[in-house]
Design a protein around this motif. Structure first.
Motif, PDB file in Angstrom:
ATOM      1  N   PRO A 113       0.804  -1.157  -0.109  1.00 41.67           N
ATOM      2  CA  PRO A 113      -0.162  -0.031   0.210  1.00 41.67           C
ATOM      3  C   PRO A 113       1.001   1.289   0.124  1.00 41.67           C
ATOM      4  CG  PRO A 113      -0.769  -1.337   1.775  1.00 41.67           C
ATOM      5  CD  PRO A 113       0.517  -2.084   1.066  1.00 41.67           C
ATOM      6  N   CYS A 114       0.405   2.437  -0.501  1.00 42.23           N
ATOM      7  CA  CYS A 114       0.677   3.667  -0.437  1.00 42.23           C
ATOM      8  C   CYS A 114       1.791   4.112  -1.294  1.00 42.23           C
ATOM      9  CB  CYS A 114       0.933   4.095   1.130  1.00 42.23           C
ATOM     10  SG  CYS A 114      -0.484   3.805   2.117  1.00 42.23           S
ATOM     11  N   GLN A 115       2.078   3.396  -2.395  1.00 40.30           N
ATOM     12  CA  GLN A 115       3.338   3.452  -3.202  1.00 40.30           C
ATOM     13  C   GLN A 115       3.249   4.746  -3.561  1.00 40.30           C
ATOM     14  OE1 GLN A 115       3.952   0.434  -6.228  1.00 40.30           O
ATOM     15  NE2 GLN A 115       5.141   2.176  -7.735  1.00 40.30           N
ATOM     16  N   ASP A 116       2.254   5.668  -3.928  1.00 38.14           N
ATOM     17  CA  ASP A 116       2.109   6.996  -4.266  1.00 38.14           C
ATOM     18  C   ASP A 116       2.895   8.129  -3.443  1.00 38.14           C
ATOM     19  OD1 ASP A 116      -0.116   6.429  -2.514  1.00 38.14           O
ATOM     20  OD2 ASP A 116      -1.309   7.919  -3.358  1.00 38.14           O
ATOM     21  N   GLU A 117       2.771   7.698  -2.128  1.00 36.48           N
ATOM     22  CA  GLU A 117       3.672   8.500  -1.113  1.00 36.48           C
ATOM     23  C   GLU A 117       4.983   8.529  -1.434  1.00 36.48           C
ATOM     24  OE1 GLU A 117       2.404   7.606   2.797  1.00 36.48           O
ATOM     25  OE2 GLU A 117       0.043   7.773   2.534  1.00 36.48           O
ATOM     26  N   PHE A 118       5.473   7.339  -1.813  1.00 37.35           N
ATOM     27  CA  PHE A 118       7.189   7.310  -1.920  1.00 37.35           C
ATOM     28  C   PHE A 118       7.755   8.383  -3.032  1.00 37.35           C
ATOM     29  CE2 PHE A 118      10.622   4.687  -3.735  1.00 37.35           C
ATOM     30  CZ  PHE A 118      11.557   4.901  -2.609  1.00 37.35           C
ATOM     31  N   LYS A 119       8.416   9.059  -2.459  1.00 41.08           N
ATOM     32  CA  LYS A 119       9.128   9.896  -3.358  1.00 41.08           C
ATOM     33  C   LYS A 119      10.466   9.547  -4.197  1.00 41.08           C
ATOM     34  CE  LYS A 119       7.982  13.522  -0.039  1.00 41.08           C
ATOM     35  NZ  LYS A 119       6.589  14.084  -0.786  1.00 41.08           N
ATOM     36  N   GLY A 120      10.887   8.268  -4.188  1.00 38.14           N
ATOM     37  CA  GLY A 120      11.627   7.685  -4.976  1.00 38.14           C
ATOM     38  C   GLY A 120      11.379   7.160  -6.133  1.00 38.14           C
ATOM     39  N   GLN A 121      12.035   6.102  -6.500  1.00 39.19           N
ATOM     40  CA  GLN A 121      11.968   5.412  -7.947  1.00 39.19           C
ATOM     41  C   GLN A 121      11.466   3.667  -7.396  1.00 39.19           C
ATOM     42  OE1 GLN A 121      15.330   4.890 -10.520  1.00 39.19           O
ATOM     43  NE2 GLN A 121      14.170   4.017 -12.182  1.00 39.19           N
ATOM     44  N   VAL A 122      10.512   3.440  -8.109  1.00 42.90           N
ATOM     45  CA  VAL A 122      10.022   1.841  -7.874  1.00 42.90           C
ATOM     46  C   VAL A 122      10.287   1.213  -9.409  1.00 42.90           C
ATOM     47  CG1 VAL A 122       8.390   0.233  -7.247  1.00 42.90           C
ATOM     48  CG2 VAL A 122       8.383   2.324  -5.839  1.00 42.90           C
ATOM     49  N   LEU A 123      10.962   0.305  -9.672  1.00 44.38           N
ATOM     50  CA  LEU A 123      11.032  -0.691 -10.805  1.00 44.38           C
ATOM     51  C   LEU A 123      10.997  -2.079 -10.476  1.00 44.38           C
ATOM     52  CD1 LEU A 123      14.724  -0.598 -12.357  1.00 44.38           C
ATOM     53  CD2 LEU A 123      14.225   0.624  -9.859  1.00 44.38           C
ATOM     54  N   HIS A 124      10.404  -2.886 -11.494  1.00 41.46           N
ATOM     55  CA  HIS A 124      10.703  -4.013 -11.569  1.00 41.46           C
ATOM     56  C   HIS A 124      12.269  -4.607 -11.909  1.00 41.46           C
ATOM     57  CE1 HIS A 124       9.811  -8.460 -12.739  1.00 41.46           C
ATOM     58  NE2 HIS A 124       9.173  -8.340 -11.703  1.00 41.46           N
ATOM     59  N   SER A 125      12.540  -5.759 -11.425  1.00 38.75           N
ATOM     60  CA  SER A 125      13.914  -6.230 -11.993  1.00 38.75           C
ATOM     61  C   SER A 125      13.972  -6.414 -13.384  1.00 38.75           C
ATOM     62  CB  SER A 125      14.128  -7.564 -11.317  1.00 38.75           C
ATOM     63  OG  SER A 125      13.210  -8.644 -11.670  1.00 38.75           O
ATOM     64  N   SER A 126      12.787  -6.623 -14.135  1.00 35.16           N
ATOM     65  CA  SER A 126      12.813  -6.603 -15.798  1.00 35.16           C
ATOM     66  C   SER A 126      13.289  -5.276 -16.183  1.00 35.16           C
ATOM     67  CB  SER A 126      11.499  -6.875 -16.203  1.00 35.16           C
ATOM     68  OG  SER A 126      10.607  -5.978 -15.850  1.00 35.16           O
ATOM     69  N   LYS A 127      13.147  -4.354 -15.580  1.00 36.01           N
ATOM     70  CA  LYS A 127      13.740  -2.966 -16.001  1.00 36.01           C
ATOM     71  C   LYS A 127      15.023  -2.444 -15.347  1.00 36.01           C
ATOM     72  CE  LYS A 127       9.772  -2.567 -18.017  1.00 36.01           C
ATOM     73  NZ  LYS A 127       9.675  -2.546 -19.502  1.00 36.01           N
ATOM     74  N   TYR A 128      15.582  -3.260 -14.733  1.00 35.91           N
ATOM     75  CA  TYR A 128      16.812  -2.987 -14.101  1.00 35.91           C
ATOM     76  C   TYR A 128      18.180  -3.401 -15.058  1.00 35.91           C
ATOM     77  CZ  TYR A 128      21.279  -3.490 -11.394  1.00 35.91           C
ATOM     78  OH  TYR A 128      22.540  -3.544 -11.070  1.00 35.91           O
ATOM     79  N   LYS A 129      19.060  -2.600 -15.415  1.00 37.64           N
ATOM     80  CA  LYS A 129      19.875  -2.810 -16.468  1.00 37.64           C
ATOM     81  C   LYS A 129      21.382  -2.806 -15.749  1.00 37.64           C
ATOM     82  CE  LYS A 129      16.869  -2.952 -19.720  1.00 37.64           C
ATOM     83  NZ  LYS A 129      16.472  -4.020 -20.108  1.00 37.64           N
ATOM     84  N   VAL A 130      21.895  -1.498 -15.216  1.00 34.26           N
ATOM     85  CA  VAL A 130      23.273  -1.697 -14.527  1.00 34.26           C
ATOM     86  C   VAL A 130      23.199  -1.000 -13.184  1.00 34.26           C
ATOM     87  CG1 VAL A 130      24.288  -1.879 -16.641  1.00 34.26           C
ATOM     88  CG2 VAL A 130      23.674   0.557 -15.972  1.00 34.26           C
ATOM     89  N   ALA A 131      23.981  -1.308 -12.302  1.00 33.16           N
ATOM     90  CA  ALA A 131      24.087  -0.557 -11.011  1.00 33.16           C
ATOM     91  C   ALA A 131      24.597   0.695 -10.976  1.00 33.16           C
ATOM     92  CB  ALA A 131      25.219  -1.392 -10.153  1.00 33.16           C
ATOM     93  N   THR A 132      25.366   1.143 -12.044  1.00 31.03           N
ATOM     94  CA  THR A 132      25.818   2.401 -12.218  1.00 31.03           C
ATOM     95  C   THR A 132      24.676   3.553 -12.563  1.00 31.03           C
ATOM     96  OG1 THR A 132      26.312   2.108 -14.731  1.00 31.03           O
ATOM     97  CG2 THR A 132      28.178   1.828 -12.843  1.00 31.03           C
TER      98      THR A 132
END
Length: 533
Positions: free
Chosen positions: A254-273
């Motif tokens: 719940p309450c993901q809209d409150e979070f001010k950072g970035q949320v992504l699924h691992s399928s969208k992750y590319k590089v740590a940098t």
């Protein structure tokens, strides 16, 4: 089993085996049985467990076949192609690359089979069918063959050794790394399609698979990258769509809209940098989560793994060699023979064997497992203590084959939060049910994908959806549901989706089962396919 049933079965107990033989032997009239004496030997995986194993070949009314037998002493244990220069003798010099490209684009000869997907399963199906003289076309939505690996996170690599991942007819070079990185594998797949001159349309999408209207079973509509459309009329469609659907599985927090950072699924992750200088939280504790956390840690990024349930862990150093044994090793037998020996075991027996092997693996991995427990990482021994094997066959997850991330968790380079359930998002991170919090700038959900069946249903008309049986997972015989079968299986409406095939899995599974799918399609095309038992 395919040689006598046109299907895959496991029969347990004298009565069921006798009935099967009585029903099927008269239909196929096995003859010219030959025992390969050089491949007969005593197998003793444990002190109190032994069998005599052998390899034999025989002929039936429809072709040449082979089998593996194991003779078990009941007093102690009572558990009831065309390849090489001869393949195309008229093609002494072969075609030029330009001629092949023009032929592939025009496709003046309608293919007999459409293969949806150009990953390892699609390539394996195509090369097997080509060896049998069946004309197949691969439809791949990505720009290049191999992009299904190339477009994933940069740290991805195979977690099984290269010796069990050879592709049909062309093994990996002997100087390859034991655990090849994804980018290397991607380039290999692209080269493989070129070497075998497979017919491939890239940047092309299959938009529908409908019942055929021109004397063929199926009408397949595709759209090229430039918007051109074409409809193929074929008798067979091989769905080679991978082991998961395009639908990602995100935790319902719940309450993901409150979070001010970035949320992504691992399928969208590319590089740590991409996240240098950020605080990262990875939700999940299986393969992708470990790979991603390890990548972050290697780049000095503050990363915390949130483990919500226990994980089965084994190491590449000790666990994998013990599980695979000598079959898939640098000095192992030919891959084709290793596959038959390995996969001729019924899955129910494999589970019993793995319950014992898993304990041996755990003892070999004792130091790393004890270290994980000490920092609070939750471990399990797999379903009924059978390790990773059943987890793979039933849910394609729940385990991690450790290639270094576990030690980083022990050393604190990857932080761990495994002592509470997530309650909700906060503006600065996550709140847990015990009142604790975890600050983050980026939250990655390494929580898997939806049911692979969903991808099939997206292409088929709604009236056929109920005919499509579960794809992954085990049936009542302990066999995979619809993998390497027609997707209707033994369901009541199987005839409605006859000619629609599923092929998926890791490189080893695709190598083995692609041959069986191709043989069945060839038999159908030649008019010799019998009744399924």
């Amino acid at each position: 089993m395919l040689a006598l049933t046109w299907d895959y079965h496991t029969y347990e107990g004298r009565d069921r085996v006798e009935k099967f033989l009585a029903d099927q032997l008269p239909k196929f009239s096995p003859s010219t049985l030959e025992l390969h004496e050089d491949l007969v030997g005593l197998q003793t995986p444990f002190e109190d467990l032994a069998w005599i194993q052998g390899y034999f070949t025989f002929d039936t009314t429809v072709g040449h076949a082979s089998g593996i037998f194991r003779l078990v002493p009941l007093a102690k244990w009572g558990f009831p192609e065309k390849i090489g220069p001869s393949s195309h003798p008229e093609e002494i010099y072969g075609e030029s690359a330009e001629a092949r490209k023009m032929e592939q684009e025009r496709l003046e000869e309608e293919p007999s089979v459409i293969i949806v997907g150009g990953g390892q399963s699609g390539l394996d199906a195509a090369v097997r069918l080509k060896a049998l003289g069946v004309n197949a076309l691969i439809i791949e939505r990505n720009e290049r063959i191999g992009d299904n690996w190339r477009n994933r996170y940069a740290a991805l690599r195979l977690h099984d050794p290269v010796w069990c991942h050879h592709m049909p007819y062309l093994p990996f070079p002997s100087n390859w790394p034991i655990y090849p990185p994804a980018l290397k594998l991607a380039d290999w797949l692209e080269s493989y399609a070129l070497v075998f001159e497979l017919k491939v349309w890239t940047s092309t999408r299959v938009v529908s698979v409908e019942p055929g209207t021109k004397g063929r079973k199926w009408s397949v509509k595709v759209v090229r990258g430039d918007g051109r459309e074409r409809v193929f009329e074929v008798n067979h469609v091989v769905f080679a769509l991978g082991i998961s659907s395009d639908t990602v599985r995100m935790p319902n927090i719940p309450c993901q809209d409150e979070f001010k950072g970035q949320v992504l699924h691992s399928s969208k992750y590319k590089v740590a940098t991409d996240h240098l200088g950020k605080k990262v939280v990875v939700v999940g504790a299986c393969t992708s989560a470990h790979d991603i956390c390890s990548d972050y840690a290697d780049h000095g990024i503050d990363v915390t793994m949130v483990q919500r349930s226990s994980t089965h862990v084994l190491s590449t150093k000790n666990g994998v060699p013990l599980l695979l044994g000598p079959l898939y090793s640098e000095n192992g037998p030919p891959t084709d023979l290793a596959d038959r020996l390995s996969l001729s075991f019924p899955n129910a027996i494999v589970k019993l064997l793995h319950q014992r092997v898993t304990r041996v693996v755990a003892e070999a991995d004792k130091d790393i497992l004890d270290g994980l427990r000490k920092v609070g990482f939750k471990l399990n021994m797999g379903e009924d203590g059978s390790g990773a094997y059943q987890l793979v066959l039933k849910k394609l997850g729940g385990y991690y084959i450790d290639d270094g991330a576990s030690q980083k968790i022990i050393d604190g380079k990857i932080k761990l939060k495994a002592d509470g359930h997530i309650a909700r998002f906060t503006p600065t991170g996550l709140l847990f049910e015990d009142g604790s919090t975890l600050d983050a700038d980026v939250i990655v959900s390494a929580t898997g994908y939806g049911d692979s069946r969903e991808a099939y249903l997206q292409l088929l008309p709604a009236g056929l959806h109920n005919a499509v049986q579960p794809i992954w997972g085990l049936n009542e015989e302990g066999e995979l549901n619809s993998v390497s079968r027609e997707v209707g299986g033994h369901g009541p409406d199987a005839d409605k989706v006859a000619g629609l095939w599923s092929l998926m899995g890791n490189l080893a599974m695709c190598r083995f089962f692609s041959k069986h799918v191709a043989l069945q399609i060839k038999a159908c095309e030649e008019g010799i396919f019998g009744e399924r038992y």
